[in-house]
Write an enzyme that holds these catalytic residues in place. Structure first.
Site, mmCIF file in Angstrom:
data_model
loop_
_atom_site.group_PDB
_atom_site.id
_atom_site.type_symbol
_atom_site.label_atom_id
_atom_site.label_comp_id
_atom_site.label_asym_id
_atom_site.label_seq_id
_atom_site.Cartn_x
_atom_site.Cartn_y
_atom_site.Cartn_z
ATOM 1 N N CYS A 167 0.625 -1.310 0.040
ATOM 2 C CA CYS A 167 -0.080 -0.142 -0.144
ATOM 3 C C CYS A 167 0.824 1.323 -0.039
ATOM 4 O O CYS A 167 0.354 2.501 0.228
ATOM 5 C CB CYS A 167 -0.874 -0.031 1.093
ATOM 6 N N HIS A 307 -2.147 8.159 6.287
ATOM 7 C CA HIS A 307 -2.427 6.903 5.586
ATOM 8 C C HIS A 307 -3.853 6.331 6.312
ATOM 9 O O HIS A 307 -4.495 5.853 5.416
ATOM 10 C CB HIS A 307 -1.154 6.018 6.044
ATOM 11 N N PRO A 312 -8.439 -0.428 13.350
ATOM 12 C CA PRO A 312 -8.466 -0.135 14.848
ATOM 13 C C PRO A 312 -7.060 0.260 15.254
ATOM 14 O O PRO A 312 -6.769 1.418 16.005
ATOM 15 C CB PRO A 312 -8.873 -1.441 15.764
ATOM 16 N N GLU A 318 -0.460 5.672 13.725
ATOM 17 C CA GLU A 318 -0.151 6.857 13.241
ATOM 18 C C GLU A 318 -0.309 8.001 13.859
ATOM 19 O O GLU A 318 0.337 9.117 13.761
ATOM 20 C CB GLU A 318 -0.932 6.962 11.715
ATOM 21 N N LYS A 339 -9.187 8.466 2.819
ATOM 22 C CA LYS A 339 -9.652 7.010 2.502
ATOM 23 C C LYS A 339 -11.002 7.051 3.119
ATOM 24 O O LYS A 339 -11.866 5.876 2.799
ATOM 25 C CB LYS A 339 -8.747 6.084 3.360
ATOM 26 N N HIS A 344 -9.570 2.288 0.871
ATOM 27 C CA HIS A 344 -8.202 2.121 0.630
ATOM 28 C C HIS A 344 -7.748 1.485 -0.770
ATOM 29 O O HIS A 344 -8.050 0.458 -1.048
ATOM 30 C CB HIS A 344 -7.738 1.310 1.832
ATOM 31 N N PHE A 403 1.817 -3.253 4.138
ATOM 32 C CA PHE A 403 2.043 -4.642 4.535
ATOM 33 C C PHE A 403 3.475 -4.755 4.465
ATOM 34 O O PHE A 403 4.076 -4.313 3.247
ATOM 35 C CB PHE A 403 1.432 -5.645 3.783
#
Lengths: 416, 85
Positions: A167, A307, A312, A318, A339, A344, A403
């Site tokens: 991502c 981002h 959760p 962030e 988003k 996303h 990821f």
């Protein structure tokens, strides 16, 4: 041309397909209106999947860049990249055959690539054996074909590749393209990302990870970053492509400059395949790296396109990293997550959000975070809840994390 | 991918329909004498794709050697006729 040390990277063209619209202005109008681009999936998918909604591209046929004959040879993510790339070139005043375009490079990636085409061909293999696998399976689904087809379409003969980092893909491609321009290897690059992962396997896979919101009864309220009732992200499809250009090169040909890519930072959590490092240490370092590299201090930042995907843990980590970076600074920059409206967009997210950041600079408006009714306790930032807000914006930070624990922050400055 | 409307009609109609759909051309462009490669600008991947569709619709296997021999629409029709009747 100036030496490598002083070469600045200007953004001179923008192109986008998103759940909010086919094109930059249509998508941005949706953002400023605080509109959700999330919709129920087509019945064939919705009926068999645990998550029945996503931010899909609609009415693509109307803007599809190729004939049906040629479109059938490529996965949709490749076509999305091509459509966005054409728009970016047009908005930069570039046309096939222009000398500067012939020397230009293309760096467009995808998080996953041609998942739909892969799934369809595996099905054909299983029902009819190897002879049923299409000759377009491989060229139409490999990630680098987005950059490849775009280069053929516009006649760009410079560097051609796809950086891949889940991502953070769109952001990494922009970053790498900018370093090529700064280093003097090339003067003009098209860079970005594209994604079409809302396939049976794609939705199932993210659902199995427990990464997706299950708010099937109210899809448009499902993407709600920092809200206490958030329960996962919403998948989004589309593409974003930017034209990056050495500043003097852009000025010499009279191109309009949307902003300067002032700096960028990277880091890696080196922690877990899908979960963020819970203290946000590397996210903080990533943002610090971007500010240092760009030669600016935290108090100069006016807006952060986070981002924040509506998970959760991720949103919280962030937010805490941002709070650490800006300390007790008053006023703290505004922070929002587009988003909440696009979902996303995975490998396209970094590029699409870089474009929204540049449009925030252009229009002096901070995009909203919709659906944020009840902020997470401890997340004490101004998230621009519900409605876009007029704001003096000179510097924007855009975060993308992926990821594998990969982090990128891009820093854009208004050009005057 | 097989099309429902390729399953009915004569072999000639069905072959022409497959070519029309794969190449997105009008019926009048698919004449019996048309050579896929020379007249219709079909590349080798598209030939493979059309051959796969013929294999699926007519439930036959077409060898690589045979596929190279059948160049015109009429040759394809004759070939299919020899294989399925």
């Amino acid at each position: 041309m100036p030496g490598a040390a002083v070469r600045k990277v200007a953004v001179t063209g923008l192109g986008m397909l998103s759940p909010l619209g086919n094109g930059v202005e249509a998508s941005w109008a949706g953002i400023l209106a605080g509109r959700s681009g999330i919709r129920v999936l087509e019945p064939a998918l919705a009926d068999v999947l645990p998550v029945r909604f996503a931010g899909t591209v609609s009415d693509f046929d109307a803007v599809s860049p190729l004939s049906a004959r040629d479109s059938a040879k490529y996965d949709e993510f490749v076509l999305y990249a091509l459509a966005a790339g054409r728009e970016a070139c047009a908005s930069a005043g570039l046309r096939r055959g222009d000398a500067c375009l012939e020397q230009a490079g293309v760096a467009v990636g995808s998080g996953i690539g041609g998942l739909g085409l892969i799934e369809r061909n595996i099905k054909r293999f299983e029902s009819g054996g190897a002879r049923r696998v299409s000759p377009y399976f491989v060229p139409g689904s490999i990630i680098s074909m987005a950059a490849g087809l775009l280069s053929m379409d516009i006649g760009a003969r410079g560097p051609n590749f796809a950086a891949v980092s889940a991502c953070a893909t769109g952001s990494h491609n922009i970053l790498l393209a900018a370093t090529l321009i700064r280093s003097g290897i090339v003067d003009l690059m098209l860079a970005g990302g594209a994604e079409k992962a809302t396939t049976p396997g794609g939705v199932s896979g993210f659902a199995s990870l427990q990464a997706l919101s299950r708010r099937n009864e109210d899809p448009q309220a499902a993407s709600r970053p920092w809200d206490r009732a958030r329960d996962g992200f919403v998948m989004g499809d589309g593409a974003g492509v930017l034209v990056l250009e050495e500043l003097e090169h852009a000025q010499a040909r009279g191109a309009s400059v949307h902003g300067i890519l002032k700096g960028f930072g990277m880091s890696s959590d080196a922690y877990h395949s899908t979960a963020p490092e819970p203290n946000g240490r590397e996210i903080l370092r990533c943002m610090e790296n971007a500010l240092r590299e760009g030669g600016v201090t935290p108090e100069q930042v006016d807006y952060i396109n986070a981002h924040a995907t509506s998970t959760p843990l991720g949103d919280k980590v962030e937010c805490q990293a941002i709070q650490k970076l800006f300390g007790n600074q008053a006023p703290c920059p505004l922070v929002s997550s587009t988003k909440s409206m696009t979902g996303h967009m995975l490998g396209a997210a970094g590029a699409v959000e870089a474009i929204f950041s540049l449009l925030a600079l252009r229009d002096q408006k901070a995009p909203p975070t919709i659906n944020l009714d009840d902020p997470e306790p401890g997340c004490d930032l101004d998230f621009v809840a519900h409605e876009a807000r007029a704001l003096d914006i000179d510097l924007v930070l855009s975060n993308s994390f992926g990821f594998g624990g990969t982090n990128v922050s891009l820093l854009f400055q208004r050009f005057s | 991918m097989s099309q429902d409307n390729s399953q009915t009609g004569s072999i000639e109609e069905r072959v022409k329909k497959i070519i029309m759909e794969k190449l997105e051309v009008a019926e009048e462009e698919v004449t019996s004498e048309s050579s896929l490669r020379d007249d219709m600008g079909v590349d080798s991947l598209e030939i493979t794709d059309i051959v796969m569709e013929l294999e699926e619709v007519f439930d036959i296997e077409i060898s690589t050697e045979d596929a190279e021999k059948i160049q015109t629409v009429q040759e394809i029709i004759d070939y299919i006729q020899s294989r399925v009747t």
